[in-house]
Enzyme design. Structure first.
Site, short mmCIF file in Angstrom:
data_model
loop_
_atom_site.label_atom_id
_atom_site.label_comp_id
_atom_site.label_asym_id
_atom_site.label_seq_id
_atom_site.Cartn_x
_atom_site.Cartn_y
_atom_site.Cartn_z
N LYS A 104 0.82 -1.19 0.00
CA LYS A 104 0.00 0.00 0.00
C LYS A 104 0.87 1.26 0.00
CE LYS A 104 -3.01 -2.43 3.19
NZ LYS A 104 -3.49 -2.46 4.59
N GLU A 160 7.29 2.29 -6.39
CA GLU A 160 7.53 1.83 -5.01
C GLU A 160 7.67 3.02 -4.08
OE1 GLU A 160 7.61 -0.42 -2.92
OE2 GLU A 160 8.47 -2.32 -3.59
N ASP A 161 7.33 2.81 -2.83
CA ASP A 161 7.55 3.84 -1.83
C ASP A 161 9.03 3.91 -1.45
OD1 ASP A 161 7.52 1.32 -0.67
OD2 ASP A 161 6.15 1.83 0.95
N ASP A 219 14.48 -0.93 0.23
CA ASP A 219 15.25 -1.12 1.46
C ASP A 219 16.30 -2.20 1.17
OD1 ASP A 219 15.97 -1.14 4.15
OD2 ASP A 219 14.22 -2.24 4.81
N PHE A 261 14.10 3.72 10.16
CA PHE A 261 12.73 3.37 9.82
C PHE A 261 11.89 4.65 9.69
CE2 PHE A 261 8.49 1.67 10.20
CZ PHE A 261 8.58 0.52 9.43
N VAL A 262 11.31 4.86 8.51
CA VAL A 262 10.55 6.09 8.27
C VAL A 262 9.07 5.81 8.06
CG1 VAL A 262 12.51 7.39 7.33
CG2 VAL A 262 11.10 6.03 5.78
N ARG A 265 0.52 6.22 7.74
CA ARG A 265 0.59 6.34 6.28
C ARG A 265 0.14 7.71 5.82
NH1 ARG A 265 1.51 1.33 3.96
NH2 ARG A 265 0.49 -0.43 4.94
P1 IMP Z 1 12.67 -4.49 0.81
O1 IMP Z 1 12.27 -5.81 0.21
O2 IMP Z 1 13.51 -4.67 2.03
O3 IMP Z 1 13.33 -3.56 -0.19
O4 IMP Z 1 11.35 -3.87 1.38
C1 IMP Z 1 10.62 -2.94 0.73
C2 IMP Z 1 9.32 -2.68 1.45
O5 IMP Z 1 9.47 -2.70 2.88
C3 IMP Z 1 8.85 -1.30 1.12
O6 IMP Z 1 8.07 -1.28 -0.05
C4 IMP Z 1 8.08 -0.89 2.36
O7 IMP Z 1 6.74 -1.33 2.26
C5 IMP Z 1 8.77 -1.63 3.48
N1 IMP Z 1 9.74 -0.75 4.17
C6 IMP Z 1 11.09 -0.74 4.06
N2 IMP Z 1 11.66 0.22 4.81
C7 IMP Z 1 10.64 0.86 5.41
C8 IMP Z 1 10.57 1.99 6.31
O8 IMP Z 1 11.56 2.61 6.71
N3 IMP Z 1 9.31 2.36 6.72
C9 IMP Z 1 8.20 1.72 6.32
N4 IMP Z 1 8.20 0.68 5.46
C10 IMP Z 1 9.42 0.25 5.02
MG MG Z 2 6.09 -1.16 -0.22
#
Ligand code: IMP
Ligand code: MG
Length: 175
Positions: free
Chosen positions: A39, A95-96, A99, A148-149, A161
């Site tokens: 989301k 993507e938001d 990470d 963490f944001v 959100r």
């Molecule tokens: P990844 O697979 O570790 O790259 O995770 C990506 C997903 O994790 C993002 O699309 C977010 O939904 C969530 N995510 C990663 N870091 C954060 C953060 O700092 N705050 C909130 N959600 C996060």
């Molecule tokens: Mg996401």
């Protein structure tokens, strides 16, 4: 609740406008399919799509890798797939935040098999320090520290959100 902003509404708007310009520069008048990853990409996709021209379609996918945890589990499951075929379309995954990159690299593998004309990535945020999977982001808003944001779509166990800005979640604010 007010948190100190890491990125203000004005800074976010400026980055969204810039990303839209970069996309227009690359794709011109060609039709675009924006695929938002639910989301977290909700507000970014809404704002970005309104900066692009008329020839823009929108669809969504939902994947799960975190549950209510703040760390990626490393397991990516498709909970909702796109309705629109990607075949021969210029697809931009929206993507938001990238990470670890695990979610995105898994999604890219799946989506490449569907023969899009092109497949690009737009992410508002990136935490390069946290990266374990190698992914190339075509359009990036901001590089941020490995914290963490929340806000502008990003949540902590579904909270925050709807903050209009992005903040580092202060310690002790979790549910
Ligand atoms: P990844 O697979 O570790 O790259 O995770 C990506 C997903 O994790 C993002 O699309 C977010 O939904 C969530 N995510 C990663 N870091 C954060 C953060 O700092 N705050 C909130 N959600 C996060
Ligand atoms: Mg996401």
């Amino acid at each position: 609740m007010t948190f100190p902003a890491l990125l203000t509404e004005a800074e976010i708007k400026c980055a969204v406008d810039r990303i839209a310009d970069e996309i227009k520069r690359d794709l011109g008048d060609q039709p675009i399919l924006l695929v938002g990853i639910l989301k977290g990409s909700l507000y970014f996709l809404a704002d970005l799509s309104r900066c692009l021209g008329e020839n823009v379609a929108i669809d969504f996918m939902q994947v799960s890798s975190y549950g209510n945890d703040r760390r990626s589990s490393g397991v990516v499951k498709i909970l909702k797939d796109v309705d629109i075929s990607l075949e021969n379309r210029n697809v931009i995954l929206v993507e938001d935040i990238i990470d670890t990159g695990i979610t995105l690299s898994h999604l890219l593998q799946v989506l490449r098999t569907r023969n899009p004309k092109s497949l690009r990535i737009a992410s508002l945020l990136s935490k390069t320090e946290a990266r374990t999977a190698n992914v190339e982001i075509d359009y990036l808003g901001f590089e941020i520290p490995n914290k963490f944001v929340v806000g502008y779509g990003l949540d902590d166990a579904e909270r925050f959100r709807n903050l209009p800005y992005i903040a580092i979640l202060p310690t002790g604010e979790s549910v």
